[in-house]
Design a protein around this motif. Structure first.
Motif, short mmCIF file in Angstrom:
data_model
loop_
_atom_site.label_atom_id
_atom_site.label_comp_id
_atom_site.label_asym_id
_atom_site.label_seq_id
_atom_site.Cartn_x
_atom_site.Cartn_y
_atom_site.Cartn_z
N SER A 133 -53.08 -53.52 -29.75
CA SER A 133 -54.25 -54.20 -29.19
C SER A 133 -54.03 -55.69 -29.05
N GLY A 134 -53.27 -56.26 -29.99
CA GLY A 134 -52.98 -57.69 -29.92
C GLY A 134 -52.13 -58.03 -28.71
N ILE A 135 -51.14 -57.18 -28.40
CA ILE A 135 -50.30 -57.41 -27.22
C ILE A 135 -51.15 -57.29 -25.96
N ALA A 136 -51.95 -56.23 -25.90
CA ALA A 136 -52.79 -56.01 -24.72
C ALA A 136 -53.74 -57.18 -24.49
N SER A 137 -54.32 -57.70 -25.56
CA SER A 137 -55.27 -58.80 -25.45
C SER A 137 -54.58 -60.11 -25.07
N SER A 138 -53.49 -60.43 -25.75
CA SER A 138 -52.84 -61.72 -25.53
C SER A 138 -52.17 -61.81 -24.16
N TYR A 139 -51.79 -60.65 -23.58
CA TYR A 139 -51.16 -60.66 -22.25
C TYR A 139 -52.14 -60.28 -21.15
N GLY A 140 -53.42 -60.18 -21.50
CA GLY A 140 -54.46 -59.96 -20.50
C GLY A 140 -54.37 -58.64 -19.76
N LEU A 141 -54.02 -57.57 -20.47
CA LEU A 141 -53.93 -56.27 -19.81
C LEU A 141 -55.32 -55.78 -19.41
N ALA A 142 -55.40 -55.20 -18.23
CA ALA A 142 -56.67 -54.69 -17.72
C ALA A 142 -56.90 -53.27 -18.18
N PRO A 145 -49.34 -51.42 -23.03
CA PRO A 145 -48.01 -51.97 -23.26
C PRO A 145 -46.96 -50.85 -23.23
N TYR A 146 -45.80 -51.14 -22.71
CA TYR A 146 -44.74 -50.14 -22.58
C TYR A 146 -43.40 -50.87 -22.68
N ALA A 147 -42.45 -50.29 -23.39
CA ALA A 147 -41.16 -50.96 -23.60
C ALA A 147 -39.99 -50.04 -23.28
N ARG A 148 -38.86 -50.65 -22.94
CA ARG A 148 -37.64 -49.89 -22.69
C ARG A 148 -36.48 -50.56 -23.40
N PHE A 149 -35.86 -49.82 -24.32
CA PHE A 149 -34.71 -50.30 -25.08
C PHE A 149 -33.50 -49.44 -24.73
N ILE A 184 -33.57 -55.14 -23.60
CA ILE A 184 -34.98 -54.91 -23.95
C ILE A 184 -35.85 -55.33 -22.78
N GLU A 185 -36.74 -54.45 -22.37
CA GLU A 185 -37.75 -54.75 -21.35
C GLU A 185 -39.12 -54.48 -21.97
N ILE A 186 -39.94 -55.50 -22.05
CA ILE A 186 -41.29 -55.34 -22.58
C ILE A 186 -42.27 -55.56 -21.44
N GLY A 187 -43.02 -54.52 -21.13
CA GLY A 187 -43.93 -54.60 -19.99
C GLY A 187 -45.19 -53.81 -20.22
N LYS A 188 -45.70 -53.27 -19.14
CA LYS A 188 -46.92 -52.48 -19.20
C LYS A 188 -46.79 -51.32 -18.22
N LYS A 189 -47.59 -50.29 -18.46
CA LYS A 189 -47.59 -49.12 -17.58
C LYS A 189 -49.02 -48.82 -17.16
N ALA A 190 -49.19 -48.54 -15.88
CA ALA A 190 -50.52 -48.19 -15.35
C ALA A 190 -50.31 -47.22 -14.19
N GLY A 191 -50.98 -46.10 -14.24
CA GLY A 191 -50.86 -45.13 -13.16
C GLY A 191 -49.44 -44.63 -12.96
N GLY A 192 -48.65 -44.59 -14.03
CA GLY A 192 -47.27 -44.14 -13.93
C GLY A 192 -46.30 -45.20 -13.48
N GLN A 193 -46.77 -46.42 -13.22
CA GLN A 193 -45.89 -47.49 -12.76
C GLN A 193 -45.62 -48.50 -13.87
N PHE A 194 -44.38 -48.92 -13.99
CA PHE A 194 -43.97 -49.88 -15.01
C PHE A 194 -43.74 -51.24 -14.38
N SER A 195 -44.21 -52.28 -15.05
CA SER A 195 -43.92 -53.65 -14.62
C SER A 195 -43.76 -54.51 -15.86
N LEU A 196 -43.01 -55.59 -15.73
CA LEU A 196 -42.71 -56.45 -16.86
C LEU A 196 -43.87 -57.39 -17.18
N LEU A 197 -44.04 -57.67 -18.46
CA LEU A 197 -44.97 -58.71 -18.89
C LEU A 197 -44.30 -60.07 -18.72
N SER A 198 -45.08 -61.11 -18.74
CA SER A 198 -44.54 -62.46 -18.58
C SER A 198 -43.69 -62.85 -19.79
#
Length: 237
Positions: free
Chosen positions: A110-119, A124-128, A160-174
């Motif tokens: 929840s902290g990651i979602a809040s601090s990065y302004g996830l809608a 949050p979603y990661a790839r290692f 390491i890629e730290i991003g977000k996932k929505a509707g099956g699509q992955f994109s990177l966080l800032s």
């Protein structure tokens, strides 16, 4: 003029090198996590090459970056590395970095979602994954130079890629966002009780950061990073 051209070339090459290994790409909506084998989205082929399913691409990535280790022929044979010293990652994702002893994000979801302004609907979603040194040779060269500057020995390298996932699509966080804590298990072959450990991070564009270990466990290293993608190497000195 020449310096600017070289910097642009370096930035472009590093970006390609950093995304080459973990490029699972955009997952089809509702396809689920590729590591579980649920769903079977197809990655389009190019230059006459046949299209690959996500499963086929993940298997190829693991085998190409296994550093001479045993190969796998199915998703079921790939170990999931999202637990370190009994601590499981808080973030969903693809965890296939087999050349370290586990990987995990320990910051609260929840902290990651809040601090990065996830809608709403974004998580949050990661790839290692293991870093393929042959494909990421420029990133490895930057890591080696940084290690030499601090008198360190380079150990395993991962993407390491730290991003977000929505509707099956992955994109990177800032990568300019708030701190995110990551824990990585140090392989027994690289562990050494009388050494200090750190992580060298190389971002697209060539920005280099030395991240200090914040835990006291000699078998793990915990460091603060941010969203986005990067090549990360464990070093000791």
């Amino acid at each position: 003029m020449k310096t600017k051209f070289i910097q642009k070339m370096m930035a472009s090459a590093l970006t390609v090198a950093l995304i080459a290994a973990p490029s699972m790409g955009v997952m089809a909506a509702g396809s689920g996590d590729p590591i579980t084998g649920s769903g079977d989205p197809v990655i389009g082929g190019s230059c006459g090459q046949p299209a690959q399913t996500v499963e086929e691409q993940v298997i190829a990535i693991v085998n190409e970056s296994s550093d001479g280790g045993s190969s796998v022929s199915s998703i079921a044979e790939i170990p999931v590395t999202n637990t370190v010293a009994g601590v499981k990652s808080t973030v969903q994702g693809v965890y296939i970095a087999t050349n370290v002893n586990g990987t995990a994000i320990t910051s609260g979801l929840s902290g990651i979602a809040s601090s990065y302004g996830l809608a709403a609907g974004e998580v949050p979603y990661a790839r290692f994954s293991n870093m393929d040194v042959k494909k990421s040779n420029l990133a490895k060269a930057v890591i080696d130079n940084a290690a030499t500057a601090i008198g360190a020995t380079v150990g395993p390298c991962i993407n390491i890629e730290i991003g977000k996932k929505a509707g099956g699509q992955f994109s990177l966080l800032s990568q300019d966002g708030d701190k995110i804590s990551v824990k990585v298990g140090i392989p027994k072959s690289f562990a050494q009780s009388d050494k200090t450990f750190a992580v060298i991070c190389v971002r697209p564009g060539g920005a280099v950061t030395v991240l200090q270990d914040t835990d006291s466990n000699p078998d793990t290293i915990t460091f603060d990073t941010t969203g986005g993608q990067g090549a990360y190497a464990i070093v000791k000195y």
